[in-house]
Write an enzyme that holds these catalytic residues in place. Structure first.
Site, PDB file in Angstrom:
ATOM      1  N   TYR A 303     -11.327   4.526   3.707  1.00  0.00           N
ATOM      2  CA  TYR A 303     -12.197   4.245   2.561  1.00  0.00           C
ATOM      3  C   TYR A 303     -12.255   2.747   2.295  1.00  0.00           C
ATOM      4  O   TYR A 303     -11.229   2.083   2.256  1.00  0.00           O
ATOM      5  CB  TYR A 303     -11.685   4.903   1.272  1.00  0.00           C
ATOM      6  CG  TYR A 303     -11.082   6.264   1.397  1.00  0.00           C
ATOM      7  CD1 TYR A 303     -11.699   7.269   2.121  1.00  0.00           C
ATOM      8  CD2 TYR A 303      -9.870   6.558   0.762  1.00  0.00           C
ATOM      9  CE1 TYR A 303     -11.135   8.527   2.217  1.00  0.00           C
ATOM     10  CE2 TYR A 303      -9.300   7.812   0.848  1.00  0.00           C
ATOM     11  CZ  TYR A 303      -9.932   8.793   1.582  1.00  0.00           C
ATOM     12  OH  TYR A 303      -9.366  10.031   1.671  1.00  0.00           O
ATOM     13  N   ASP A 305     -12.989   1.275  -0.785  1.00  0.00           N
ATOM     14  CA  ASP A 305     -13.216   1.763  -2.140  1.00  0.00           C
ATOM     15  C   ASP A 305     -14.153   0.868  -2.952  1.00  0.00           C
ATOM     16  O   ASP A 305     -14.794   1.336  -3.890  1.00  0.00           O
ATOM     17  CB  ASP A 305     -11.879   1.917  -2.876  1.00  0.00           C
ATOM     18  CG  ASP A 305     -11.155   3.191  -2.474  1.00  0.00           C
ATOM     19  OD1 ASP A 305     -11.839   4.162  -2.110  1.00  0.00           O
ATOM     20  OD2 ASP A 305      -9.919   3.212  -2.516  1.00  0.00           O
ATOM     21  N   ARG A 313     -16.808   0.813 -11.318  1.00  0.00           N
ATOM     22  CA  ARG A 313     -17.641   1.523 -12.299  1.00  0.00           C
ATOM     23  C   ARG A 313     -16.871   2.684 -12.924  1.00  0.00           C
ATOM     24  O   ARG A 313     -17.304   3.266 -13.926  1.00  0.00           O
ATOM     25  CB  ARG A 313     -18.944   2.009 -11.675  1.00  0.00           C
ATOM     26  CG  ARG A 313     -18.781   3.018 -10.559  1.00  0.00           C
ATOM     27  CD  ARG A 313     -20.082   3.749 -10.211  1.00  0.00           C
ATOM     28  NE  ARG A 313     -21.239   2.883 -10.047  1.00  0.00           N
ATOM     29  CZ  ARG A 313     -22.483   3.349  -9.924  1.00  0.00           C
ATOM     30  NH1 ARG A 313     -22.710   4.651  -9.939  1.00  0.00           N
ATOM     31  NH2 ARG A 313     -23.484   2.525  -9.776  1.00  0.00           N
ATOM     32  N   TYR A 389      -6.618   8.552  -6.437  1.00  0.00           N
ATOM     33  CA  TYR A 389      -5.769   7.388  -6.721  1.00  0.00           C
ATOM     34  C   TYR A 389      -6.216   6.660  -7.980  1.00  0.00           C
ATOM     35  O   TYR A 389      -7.404   6.637  -8.327  1.00  0.00           O
ATOM     36  CB  TYR A 389      -5.790   6.400  -5.553  1.00  0.00           C
ATOM     37  CG  TYR A 389      -4.586   6.517  -4.644  1.00  0.00           C
ATOM     38  CD1 TYR A 389      -3.344   6.015  -5.031  1.00  0.00           C
ATOM     39  CD2 TYR A 389      -4.679   7.136  -3.399  1.00  0.00           C
ATOM     40  CE1 TYR A 389      -2.237   6.120  -4.208  1.00  0.00           C
ATOM     41  CE2 TYR A 389      -3.574   7.250  -2.567  1.00  0.00           C
ATOM     42  CZ  TYR A 389      -2.355   6.739  -2.976  1.00  0.00           C
ATOM     43  OH  TYR A 389      -1.255   6.855  -2.162  1.00  0.00           O
ATOM     44  N   ASP A 447     -11.403 -18.946  -4.347  1.00  0.00           N
ATOM     45  CA  ASP A 447     -12.276 -20.107  -4.202  1.00  0.00           C
ATOM     46  C   ASP A 447     -11.583 -21.279  -4.875  1.00  0.00           C
ATOM     47  O   ASP A 447     -11.637 -21.452  -6.090  1.00  0.00           O
ATOM     48  CB  ASP A 447     -13.630 -19.803  -4.845  1.00  0.00           C
ATOM     49  CG  ASP A 447     -14.647 -20.909  -4.647  1.00  0.00           C
ATOM     50  OD1 ASP A 447     -14.244 -22.021  -4.243  1.00  0.00           O
ATOM     51  OD2 ASP A 447     -15.834 -20.672  -4.919  1.00  0.00           O
ATOM     52  N   HIS A 599       1.937   2.884   3.244  1.00  0.00           N
ATOM     53  CA  HIS A 599       2.503   3.940   2.405  1.00  0.00           C
ATOM     54  C   HIS A 599       2.936   5.131   3.255  1.00  0.00           C
ATOM     55  O   HIS A 599       2.098   5.839   3.822  1.00  0.00           O
ATOM     56  CB  HIS A 599       1.473   4.379   1.369  1.00  0.00           C
ATOM     57  CG  HIS A 599       2.042   5.294   0.310  1.00  0.00           C
ATOM     58  ND1 HIS A 599       1.270   5.916  -0.630  1.00  0.00           N
ATOM     59  CD2 HIS A 599       3.322   5.689   0.054  1.00  0.00           C
ATOM     60  CE1 HIS A 599       2.022   6.648  -1.413  1.00  0.00           C
ATOM     61  NE2 HIS A 599       3.274   6.533  -1.019  1.00  0.00           N
TER      62      HIS A 599
END
Length: 652
Positions: A303, A305, A313, A389, A447, A599
């Site tokens: 993924y 994400d 969102r 998660y 940056d 993990h």
């Protein structure tokens, strides 16, 4: 515990600064402009709305009262055809500046949206092949919760240019039952989101569905709560030491602006310390969760994400006393839903101070001086939930100039069946229930503007010296420095055995010792992506193959794996940009740092895992001429003695 100010993100229509947060009225204006231009139909959905930040030079030149061109980037998706557009809208000038038709076969797809997630279960229930596979396992299809997951790109001709996901099933025994405890393994459905059809079902093995519940909120399973914990109250009787004006935070010698968008989540801007520039922008630019299970129904799972789901969102509305303690200042965040309507996430961002133990301390043998100072840090955080998660993102500012990022991962491990014969790619966390091995790899985009925009990076590491005439006892070691002068030379791996760090410096600004001012990035040094270099995921997530990249600043180069990662064939982002091999020695540069845990789930991670943490730290190294925290006063709470040896000042 009190809330200082639950400020609304929807402010007056007048915008004071180019980096002010997005407002609900601006999102409504974007929708109105797109509608007037004929770019919206009944089938149009908003896959993303992101602030189109002005170029760095424009922001740095901004003065109060200057005009601001507020622009927004919108990814538009047509549900009925799968066509998509990348559009830039100026709210200030009420016009569409850019319309780019996207070729999904080469450019990738916009992120997956809520409406597509919501319709998946209805689609798979129409598939006789899917339902038959469930019934053979003794599972009623109506009890199955679908987990639609990003598909990646695996060379299937029927998927080229099509918008697809892959679906795994989890049985839910009753409305309050956690489906993650009952994976239906050995079967996966490939779904065309545009046609709303199941194109393929792969059914390779019938595993028993694990039966033991995993409901972490059920007292019958977890037992009674402890009664031995006494309350801890965090109070600041005189109020906090920070101020927030709009999105500008001032705390001690730190000064910065706070932003938020649905892809990156929390962003920090124009960060300065003691009136000196530190960084122009700091964010988490991408995250990847690749899984290690090579089975036919799971080998594709990885993924992105952020790029595939716009996971910010789903930021949580934070609650006082649960997610944050103390004197709290909350900020709301405003995003656009699938239809382009503004949605406010209440209390999305939390700001507060924390005590952090001893800052510095000494009891002197000769003078009798005994002094202790307490460390304190400013915390800026948000939490978001994506599927199983939950992630908490924390940026810390310290009194001694330390700058730190920490990600806290919790929630529920993604589960599989655990076969009787065992497997070398998962841990058994309940009878017959597996939690596959995986990684969480985050890409921080830093940056840097350390005392100006012309910066460079030195790699530092410990060098052991052999026994010889200049080292007769063999005890000598020193610090080796290597300038990373080009983008190809600046693709680096951490090496904890040699204490490898990276020093960002300004070659044009010197401290009183005649050395360039600098900050050192201290990596944790966990493994980068472990998938084979020839794998599809390695081609699509090149950023995750190195701990450090350094690039020349380009305002269009924002996301580590490229703008559109969903179903992108690969090669975009950092590998593509650094192919130019630009000079990064004494230039306007951006650091990209990959970090995160590998993990191997434990039984203790079930049925909900305790927080696991990962991150990095940046410490001043010659940025100041001496300890910048000498002026921190002693504690005034009556619990810390000062000025004499043998006092009862305590620290931790």
């Amino acid at each position: 515990m009190t809330i200082i100010d639950a400020a609304s993100a929807d402010r007056d229509a007048h915008t004071a600064h180019p980096l002010d947060p997005t407002t609900a009225s601006e999102i409504s204006d974007v929708r109105e402009i797109l509608s007037d231009t004929g770019l919206l139909t009944e089938q149009t959905r908003w896959a993303a709305l992101l602030p189109e930040e002005p170029a760095k030079t424009e922001v740095q030149a901004h003065e109060p009262g200057d005009g601001v061109d507020r622009r927004f980037r919108v990814m538009l998706l047509e549900l009925d055809t799968g066509a998509s557009r990348d559009v830039v809208v100026s709210v200030t000038h009420r016009r569409v500046d850019v319309v780019r038709e996207l070729d999904p076969a080469t450019a990738g797809q916009p992120p997956i949206i809520d409406e597509e997630f919501d319709m998946i279960e209805g689609v798979i229930l129409e598939s006789d092949e899917w339902c038959s596979a469930l019934r053979r396992r003794g599972v009623d299809p109506a009890t199955v919760r679908a987990a639609p997951l990003s598909a990646g790109v695996y060379g299937y001709p029927e998927e080229v240019g099509r918008r697809v996901v892959r679906v795994l099933g989890f049985r839910q025994d009753h409305p309050a039952d956690s489906p993650w405890a009952h994976p239906i393994d050995g079967v996966v459905a490939y779904v065309d989101l545009t046609a709303r059809t199941v194109n393929k079902v792969i059914d390779v093995r019938e595993f028993p569905v694990p039966t033991e519940p995993g409901n972490f909120d059920d007292p019958a399973q977890v037992g009674s709560n402890r009664t031995t914990l006494r309350p801890i109250e965090i109070t600041q009787p005189e109020g906090p030491s920070f101020t927030v004006e709009g999105n500008r935070l001032r705390w001690e010698k730190w000064d910065l602006r706070i932003g938020f968008n649905e892809r990156e989540g929390l962003t920090l801007h124009q960060i300065s310390l003691d009136g000196r520039s530190f960084a122009y922008r700091a964010s988490i630019a991408e995250m990847l969760v690749p899984y290690a299970d090579p089975s036919p129904v799971r080998s594709w799972i990885n993924y992105f994400d952020q790029g595939e789901y716009n996971f910010a969102r789903y930021a949580n509305s934070l609650e006082l006393g649960c997610d944050c303690l103390g004197e709290i200042h909350y900020m709301d965040a405003v995003i656009a839903d699938d239809f382009g309507a503004p949605r406010t996430i209440r209390n999305a961002i939390c700001m507060h101070e924390e005590d952090y133990g001893v800052l510095w301390k000494h009891t002197d043998l000769f003078t009798g001086a005994a002094e202790t100072r307490r460390q304190r840090r400013m915390v800026i955080s948000y939490l978001t939930t994506i599927g199983n998660y939950d992630y908490g993102y924390y940026w810390y500012l310290y009194l001694d100039g330390t700058f730190e990022c920490e990600v806290k991962a919790t929630g529920i491990p993604f589960t599989s069946a655990y076969p009787e014969e065992g497997t070398e790619f998962a841990t058994e966390v309940a009878p017959g229930l597996g939690a596959p091995y995986h990684q969480h790899l985050f890409s921080a985009r830093l940056d840097m503007t350390l005392d100006g925009t012309r910066n460079a990076v030195d790699e530092l590491e410990t060098e052991r010296l052999p026994v010889g005439p200049d080292n007769p006892r063999g005890n000598a070691f020193r610090r080796a420095r290597t300038r990373l002068s080009t983008e190809s030379a600046a693709q680096r791996m951490a090496d904890n055995n040699h204490g490898r760090t990276w020093r960002i410096l300004n070659p044009e600004v010197h401290n009183r010792y005649g050395n360039p001012v600098g900050y050192v990035l201290h990596p944790e040094g966990h493994p980068v992506m472990q998938a084979d270099e020839s794998s599809v995921v390695a081609q699509r997530a090149g950023f995750a193959t190195r701990h450090l990249w350094v690039t020349r600043y380009d305002p269009a180069q924002r996301y580590s794996a490229g703008d559109l990662i969903n179903q992108h064939p690969g090669g975009a982002g950092l590998p593509e940009w650094t192919a130019a091999d630009r000079n990064v020695d004494g230039e306007d540069i951006v650091l990209w740092h990959t970090f995160g845990p590998t993990h191997y789930p434990r039984p203790e991670d079930w049925p909900v895992m305790p927080v696991d943490t990962a991150g990095f730290t940046m410490k001043p190294d010659g940025f100041f001429d001496r300890n910048p925290a000498l002026d921190v006063p002693p504690s005034s709470n009556g619990h810390c003695a000062s000025g004499q040896a043998g006092g009862d000042g305590h620290g931790d």
